[in-house]
Design a protein around this motif. Sequence first.
Motif, mmCIF file in Angstrom:
data_model
loop_
_atom_site.group_PDB
_atom_site.id
_atom_site.type_symbol
_atom_site.label_atom_id
_atom_site.label_comp_id
_atom_site.label_asym_id
_atom_site.label_seq_id
_atom_site.Cartn_x
_atom_site.Cartn_y
_atom_site.Cartn_z
ATOM 1 N N LEU A 69 48.204 -6.339 71.974
ATOM 2 C CA LEU A 69 46.836 -5.910 71.681
ATOM 3 C C LEU A 69 46.346 -6.630 70.419
ATOM 4 N N GLY A 70 45.028 -6.697 70.242
ATOM 5 C CA GLY A 70 44.477 -7.329 69.026
ATOM 6 C C GLY A 70 44.106 -8.781 69.254
ATOM 7 N N PHE A 71 44.292 -9.296 70.480
ATOM 8 C CA PHE A 71 43.938 -10.684 70.801
ATOM 9 C C PHE A 71 42.847 -10.665 71.866
ATOM 10 N N ASP A 72 41.766 -11.384 71.618
ATOM 11 C CA ASP A 72 40.690 -11.494 72.598
ATOM 12 C C ASP A 72 41.146 -12.486 73.674
ATOM 13 N N THR A 73 41.338 -11.991 74.900
ATOM 14 C CA THR A 73 41.857 -12.842 75.990
ATOM 15 C C THR A 73 40.738 -13.251 76.954
ATOM 16 N N SER A 74 39.485 -12.918 76.600
ATOM 17 C CA SER A 74 38.403 -13.090 77.581
ATOM 18 C C SER A 74 38.092 -14.555 77.893
ATOM 19 N N HIS A 75 38.575 -15.501 77.054
ATOM 20 C CA HIS A 75 38.285 -16.933 77.300
ATOM 21 C C HIS A 75 39.378 -17.618 78.112
ATOM 22 N N LEU A 76 40.384 -16.858 78.529
ATOM 23 C CA LEU A 76 41.528 -17.490 79.205
ATOM 24 C C LEU A 76 41.350 -17.620 80.715
ATOM 25 N N GLY A 77 40.335 -16.961 81.256
ATOM 26 C CA GLY A 77 40.133 -17.016 82.709
ATOM 27 C C GLY A 77 41.181 -16.225 83.473
ATOM 28 N N LEU A 78 41.741 -15.199 82.817
ATOM 29 C CA LEU A 78 42.733 -14.353 83.501
ATOM 30 C C LEU A 78 41.986 -13.140 84.052
ATOM 31 N N ASP A 79 41.471 -13.252 85.284
ATOM 32 C CA ASP A 79 40.676 -12.156 85.832
ATOM 33 C C ASP A 79 41.541 -10.905 85.969
ATOM 34 N N ASN A 80 40.941 -9.765 85.741
ATOM 35 C CA ASN A 80 41.608 -8.461 85.917
ATOM 36 C C ASN A 80 42.908 -8.338 85.118
ATOM 37 N N TYR A 81 42.967 -9.032 83.974
ATOM 38 C CA TYR A 81 44.203 -8.977 83.181
ATOM 39 C C TYR A 81 44.199 -7.722 82.317
ATOM 40 N N ALA A 82 45.209 -6.884 82.462
ATOM 41 C CA ALA A 82 45.310 -5.682 81.626
ATOM 42 C C ALA A 82 46.472 -5.878 80.672
ATOM 43 N N ALA A 83 46.274 -5.461 79.416
ATOM 44 C CA ALA A 83 47.297 -5.731 78.399
ATOM 45 C C ALA A 83 48.462 -4.749 78.446
ATOM 46 N N SER A 84 48.879 -4.337 79.614
ATOM 47 C CA SER A 84 50.102 -3.538 79.720
ATOM 48 C C SER A 84 50.654 -3.723 81.127
ATOM 49 N N GLY A 85 51.904 -3.287 81.340
ATOM 50 C CA GLY A 85 52.523 -3.466 82.660
ATOM 51 C C GLY A 85 53.077 -4.862 82.808
ATOM 52 N N PRO A 86 53.874 -5.109 83.846
ATOM 53 C CA PRO A 86 54.508 -6.420 84.010
ATOM 54 C C PRO A 86 53.515 -7.490 84.453
ATOM 55 N N ILE A 87 53.849 -8.753 84.174
ATOM 56 C CA ILE A 87 53.029 -9.868 84.637
ATOM 57 C C ILE A 87 53.250 -10.021 86.148
ATOM 58 N N ALA A 88 52.140 -10.096 86.897
ATOM 59 C CA ALA A 88 52.285 -10.254 88.349
ATOM 60 C C ALA A 88 52.558 -11.716 88.671
ATOM 61 N N THR A 89 53.590 -11.995 89.454
ATOM 62 C CA THR A 89 53.860 -13.385 89.848
ATOM 63 C C THR A 89 53.616 -13.559 91.340
ATOM 64 N N GLY A 90 53.316 -14.823 91.704
ATOM 65 C CA GLY A 90 52.925 -15.156 93.066
ATOM 66 C C GLY A 90 53.964 -14.787 94.080
#
Length: 293
Positions: free
Chosen positions: A272-293
């Motif tokens: 938390l504390g980092f603005d991620t809105s410029h990364l193009g990570l749609d629907n990215y929530a800052a908790s839970g595991p990273i979803a992989t393909g």
Amino acid sequence: MPSDAAAAAAATALAVPSEWLDAFEEFFLELSEAAGSVPSQSQLASWQSTLRSARAVATVRAHLAVHAADIAAALGPLATFCQRRAVEQRFIFMGVYGSEMSLPDALTQLLEEVRKQSENFDQLQLKEPRFLLRLGTFDDRRHGSLRSSAYPYSPACSSGPGDAVVECLQASTLELAGYLALNGAYADDCSVHPGFQGRGIAKALVCSSAALLAKQRHTHMLLDVRACNLPAFGLYKSLSFKVVKKHYPGFYDWHGGYKMQAVLSEVPKIPLGFDTSHLGLDNYAASGPIATG
Ligand SMILES: CC(C)(COP(=O)(O)OP(=O)(O)OC[C@H]1O[C@@H](n2cnc3c(N)ncnc32)[C@H](O)[C@@H]1OP(=O)(O)O)[C@@H](O)C(=O)NCCC(=O)NCCS
């Protein structure tokens, strides 16, 4: 594998002075690991010049022990055990690899970094979000100069002008605070300006790179780190990277380095504390595991 006794015998044969015995033993054991056998006489004979090109951890730790009070005074009485350890590990990194700088000069530089970090911390405390993450391309003026201030040596990084980077900027000034270069799933050159270290920036860079790679359907992330780069090794281990192998390629010194790998779904989310809105990570929530393909 050769023992401490074999190192002691070699030291006696070479008449190594007593104040160099710990460093020589470290050198001997490292060469043995690299070769898988007792080091050759010619390798051992060059011990003085080799220990000048990259110091032994034992030499740096001895200097640290003598100056522990200076570091404690610079950090102040409220410093936690983790903060003290982080500063000591940065000093080991600077002392081992910054062989062109004397240890007293390295200590002066480190104490200056500690002072700048606490100044920056005071300025950043009231501003939210403090940092923003975005994609960019490497340029010598911005990224190259940050790299020179983060490392005590010229690193064997493969990133150069035009390469893709994830960068972290101070939100209020857009000053570059850190970046990480990505070459496919290979992460390189993770660098944070010394004035901004210890604020979770490298963690945010690695975690956002993992999220970007997962979006591109990669499953793993890879990197290399020098064996005595304790801050970086600690960073990667804390983010679930595992050692694939220890190796001694020509671009490293006698301490060698580690090849590391992480499964993307095990890398934590961006703190938390980092603005991620410029990364193009749609629907990215800052908790839970990273979803992989
Ligand atoms: C390594 C480096 C990138 C870390 O940057 P940073 O922004 O200060 O790191 P963070 O604040 O995100 O720390 C995240 C974790 O890394 C580890 N870490 C970071 N700095 C550390 C230090 N000095 N000592 C020990 N562990 C450290 C800790 O596990 C930390 O987690 P914690 O704070 O919860 O304990 C930075 O020190 C740097 O730029 N070093 C020089 C360049 C370099 O060596 N790059 C790596 C090349 S492989």
